[in-house]
Design a protein around this motif. Structure first.
Motif, PDB file in Angstrom:
ATOM      1  N   ALA A 148     -75.011 123.939 -70.542  1.00 45.23           N
ATOM      2  CA  ALA A 148     -74.097 124.858 -69.870  1.00 45.23           C
ATOM      3  C   ALA A 148     -74.850 126.052 -69.307  1.00 45.23           C
ATOM      4  N   CYS A 149     -74.571 126.359 -68.051  1.00 40.22           N
ATOM      5  CA  CYS A 149     -75.235 127.490 -67.393  1.00 40.22           C
ATOM      6  C   CYS A 149     -74.315 128.022 -66.299  1.00 40.22           C
ATOM      7  N   ALA A 150     -74.128 129.332 -66.264  1.00 38.79           N
ATOM      8  CA  ALA A 150     -73.252 129.931 -65.258  1.00 38.79           C
ATOM      9  C   ALA A 150     -73.848 129.847 -63.866  1.00 38.79           C
ATOM     10  N   ASP A 151     -75.172 129.817 -63.772  1.00 37.74           N
ATOM     11  CA  ASP A 151     -75.868 129.712 -62.485  1.00 37.74           C
ATOM     12  C   ASP A 151     -76.083 128.233 -62.175  1.00 37.74           C
ATOM     13  N   ALA A 152     -75.385 127.720 -61.165  1.00 38.81           N
ATOM     14  CA  ALA A 152     -75.426 126.291 -60.870  1.00 38.81           C
ATOM     15  C   ALA A 152     -76.830 125.810 -60.538  1.00 38.81           C
ATOM     16  N   ALA A 153     -77.585 126.595 -59.775  1.00 41.49           N
ATOM     17  CA  ALA A 153     -78.932 126.164 -59.385  1.00 41.49           C
ATOM     18  C   ALA A 153     -79.850 126.080 -60.599  1.00 41.49           C
ATOM     19  N   VAL A 154     -79.777 127.089 -61.471  1.00 38.70           N
ATOM     20  CA  VAL A 154     -80.593 127.063 -62.689  1.00 38.70           C
ATOM     21  C   VAL A 154     -80.179 125.899 -63.571  1.00 38.70           C
ATOM     22  N   GLY A 155     -78.876 125.672 -63.673  1.00 38.24           N
ATOM     23  CA  GLY A 155     -78.383 124.560 -64.483  1.00 38.24           C
ATOM     24  C   GLY A 155     -78.878 123.215 -63.993  1.00 38.24           C
ATOM     25  N   GLN A 156     -78.901 123.030 -62.694  1.00 45.04           N
ATOM     26  CA  GLN A 156     -79.382 121.769 -62.131  1.00 45.04           C
ATOM     27  C   GLN A 156     -80.861 121.559 -62.427  1.00 45.04           C
ATOM     28  N   ARG A 157     -81.663 122.634 -62.303  1.00 41.73           N
ATOM     29  CA  ARG A 157     -83.092 122.509 -62.597  1.00 41.73           C
ATOM     30  C   ARG A 157     -83.325 122.182 -64.067  1.00 41.73           C
ATOM     31  N   LEU A 158     -82.580 122.840 -64.935  1.00 40.52           N
ATOM     32  CA  LEU A 158     -82.744 122.583 -66.367  1.00 40.52           C
ATOM     33  C   LEU A 158     -82.283 121.178 -66.733  1.00 40.52           C
ATOM     34  N   GLN A 159     -81.195 120.747 -66.154  1.00 37.24           N
ATOM     35  CA  GLN A 159     -80.702 119.399 -66.437  1.00 37.24           C
ATOM     36  C   GLN A 159     -81.750 118.357 -66.080  1.00 37.24           C
ATOM     37  N   ALA A 160     -82.380 118.536 -64.922  1.00 38.25           N
ATOM     38  CA  ALA A 160     -83.416 117.596 -64.499  1.00 38.25           C
ATOM     39  C   ALA A 160     -84.669 117.721 -65.357  1.00 38.25           C
ATOM     40  N   GLY A 161     -85.025 118.950 -65.748  1.00 39.17           N
ATOM     41  CA  GLY A 161     -86.273 119.166 -66.472  1.00 39.17           C
ATOM     42  C   GLY A 161     -86.219 118.863 -67.949  1.00 39.17           C
ATOM     43  N   LEU A 162     -85.012 118.844 -68.542  1.00 31.69           N
ATOM     44  CA  LEU A 162     -84.884 118.643 -69.978  1.00 31.69           C
ATOM     45  C   LEU A 162     -84.302 117.283 -70.361  1.00 31.69           C
ATOM     46  N   SER A 163     -83.858 116.514 -69.387  1.00 29.37           N
ATOM     47  CA  SER A 163     -83.364 115.166 -69.686  1.00 29.37           C
ATOM     48  C   SER A 163     -84.549 114.217 -69.852  1.00 29.37           C
ATOM     49  N   THR A 164     -84.405 113.259 -70.754  1.00 31.24           N
ATOM     50  CA  THR A 164     -85.446 112.247 -70.964  1.00 31.24           C
ATOM     51  C   THR A 164     -84.817 110.869 -70.857  1.00 31.24           C
ATOM     52  N   SER A 165     -85.588 109.853 -71.145  1.00 30.06           N
ATOM     53  CA  SER A 165     -85.076 108.485 -71.044  1.00 30.06           C
ATOM     54  C   SER A 165     -83.967 108.204 -72.050  1.00 30.06           C
ATOM     55  N   VAL A 166     -83.905 108.971 -73.154  1.00 30.05           N
ATOM     56  CA  VAL A 166     -82.881 108.739 -74.180  1.00 30.05           C
ATOM     57  C   VAL A 166     -82.053 109.993 -74.478  1.00 30.05           C
ATOM     58  N   LEU A 167     -82.424 111.131 -73.883  1.00 29.38           N
ATOM     59  CA  LEU A 167     -81.676 112.379 -74.071  1.00 29.38           C
ATOM     60  C   LEU A 167     -80.986 112.696 -72.750  1.00 29.38           C
ATOM     61  N   ARG A 168     -79.676 112.447 -72.704  1.00 33.11           N
ATOM     62  CA  ARG A 168     -78.909 112.571 -71.467  1.00 33.11           C
ATOM     63  C   ARG A 168     -78.119 113.872 -71.490  1.00 33.11           C
ATOM     64  N   LEU A 169     -78.336 114.734 -70.508  1.00 36.25           N
ATOM     65  CA  LEU A 169     -77.672 116.026 -70.455  1.00 36.25           C
ATOM     66  C   LEU A 169     -76.577 116.028 -69.391  1.00 36.25           C
ATOM     67  N   TYR A 170     -75.395 116.479 -69.781  1.00 32.93           N
ATOM     68  CA  TYR A 170     -74.286 116.657 -68.859  1.00 32.93           C
ATOM     69  C   TYR A 170     -74.151 118.144 -68.563  1.00 32.93           C
ATOM     70  N   ARG A 171     -74.083 118.498 -67.292  1.00 31.13           N
ATOM     71  CA  ARG A 171     -74.089 119.896 -66.887  1.00 31.13           C
ATOM     72  C   ARG A 171     -72.677 120.479 -66.899  1.00 31.13           C
ATOM     73  N   SER A 172     -72.567 121.744 -67.276  1.00 27.98           N
ATOM     74  CA  SER A 172     -71.305 122.468 -67.270  1.00 27.98           C
ATOM     75  C   SER A 172     -71.582 123.907 -66.861  1.00 27.98           C
ATOM     76  N   SER A 173     -70.590 124.552 -66.268  1.00 25.67           N
ATOM     77  CA  SER A 173     -70.700 125.981 -65.952  1.00 25.67           C
ATOM     78  C   SER A 173     -69.958 126.838 -66.971  1.00 25.67           C
ATOM     79  N   ASP A 174     -69.284 126.183 -67.920  1.00 24.97           N
ATOM     80  CA  ASP A 174     -68.465 126.890 -68.908  1.00 24.97           C
ATOM     81  C   ASP A 174     -69.291 127.227 -70.148  1.00 24.97           C
ATOM     82  N   VAL A 175     -70.039 128.303 -70.062  1.00 24.73           N
ATOM     83  CA  VAL A 175     -70.887 128.719 -71.184  1.00 24.73           C
ATOM     84  C   VAL A 175     -70.040 129.103 -72.395  1.00 24.73           C
TER      85      VAL A 175
END
Length: 320
Positions: A148-175
């Motif tokens: 979850a991140c209020a800043d959509a652009a930061v959230g998208q970068r983190l989602q891409a950078g912290l997801s792995t082959s078995v750790l799946r991250l779903y993005r939200s803006s509702d911190v």
């Protein structure tokens, strides 16, 4: 490069998983512990049986500014403020700070992201939360979490950078919803463990989980959370996991209360402090949170499990 602050079980598990993507620095508070991990390439104090990948570098001591893509804060909610204050210079490097704790600060009633905003104003902040056990993540078992991140652009970068082959991250803006879902479910997990420890049965646990979820929604919505968030991974999903498995520290703590057994004081139980903090908030906001109040009284020794259940069962009958 990713930095993980905190070499407990969850911080270590995240470091192990994220090493799939590249270099990870794992910071330990205790110098001796860090040296032990660096030498053995394991963290047998907190996460036994798991080898640290070569990409993980273990460090300790003062935290220096770095060019890390993100800094994950895997420290307890009740020590987050002191940690950020002590290491403010090393954390304020422009990289997003990702909180991984699930709780509400007892002294102030603030969520982790609010604590960071006070100590490190201007820092980009996100929340990583959801149904997960450290052992599962470290062993490479499939896990889905909320980022979850209020800043959509930061959230998208983190989602891409912290997801792995078995750790799946779903993005939200509702911190707010992500943080409160993760914090409040710990309180209900204590209640569920206490019921099972006292031999009250699965039906009682199911009732506590269901009515507990209604409390989570009621409290979180009053504080600005979105109902849909609470029905997702960081709310309902995390509630189911922690109320049904002895891998959950909060559930195990509840079991010990129900069995009238001592519990290891060295184990962090975020739900204990959160119950008190949320009861304080509920009193100010006029919220009715009977299970949370019962847990607070159990933890403080003012009620036994049988008394708490009797108190809940004698509440006036009502529509669901």
């Amino acid at each position: 490069m990713i930095r993980v602050m905190g070499a407990g079980a969850f911080g270590t598990a995240l470091a192990v998983s994220l090493a799939e993507r590249g270099p990870v620095t794992l910071w330990a508070r205790d110098v001796g512990h860090a040296q032990e991990m660096a030498r053995a390439r394991r963290n047998d104090r907190r996460l036994p049986g798991i080898d640290l990948p070569d990409a993980v570098t273990v460090v300790s001591g003062p935290i220096e500014p770095s060019k890390a893509e993100a800094t994950l804060l895997a420290v307890p909610a009740q020590t987050l403020r002191s940690f950020c204050t002590e290491h403010a210079g090393g954390l304020a490097n422009g990289a997003p700070l990702v909180t991984c704790c699930k709780g509400v600060e007892l002294a102030t009633g603030l969520r982790p992201s609010q604590v960071i905003a006070e100590v490190l104003p201007g820092a980009a902040c996100a929340v990583l939360t959801g149904p997960s056990f450290a052992g599962d993540i470290a062993r490479g078992l499939p896990t889905a979490l909320t980022l979850a991140c209020a800043d959509a652009a930061v959230g998208q970068r983190l989602q891409a950078g912290l997801s792995t082959s078995v750790l799946r991250l779903y993005r939200s803006s509702d911190v707010i919803g992500a943080e409160l879902g993760g914090a409040l479910k710990n309180v209900i997990a204590i209640a569920s463990g206490a019921a099972m420890g006292a031999g009250l049965g699965d039906s009682a646990r199911a009732a506590l989980m269901t009515r507990g979820f209604a409390e989570i929604v009621r409290a979180a919505e009053a504080m600005g959370a979105a109902r849909d968030t609470l029905s997702g991974l960081s709310g309902f999903g995390d509630l189911v996991l922690t109320c049904t498995s002895e891998q959950s520290r909060n559930y195990r703590f509840g079991l010990s209360l129900g069995r009238n057994e001592a519990f290891d004081p060295g184990v962090t139980v975020e739900g204990a402090a959160t119950a008190q903090a949320v009861c304080d908030l509920a009193a100010r906001e006029g919220l009715d949170l009977p299970i949370t109040q019962a847990v607070m009284m159990l933890v403080s020794g003012r009620l036994r499990v049988e008394q708490a259940m009797d108190m809940l069962l004698k509440r006036p009958l009502k529509e669901e």
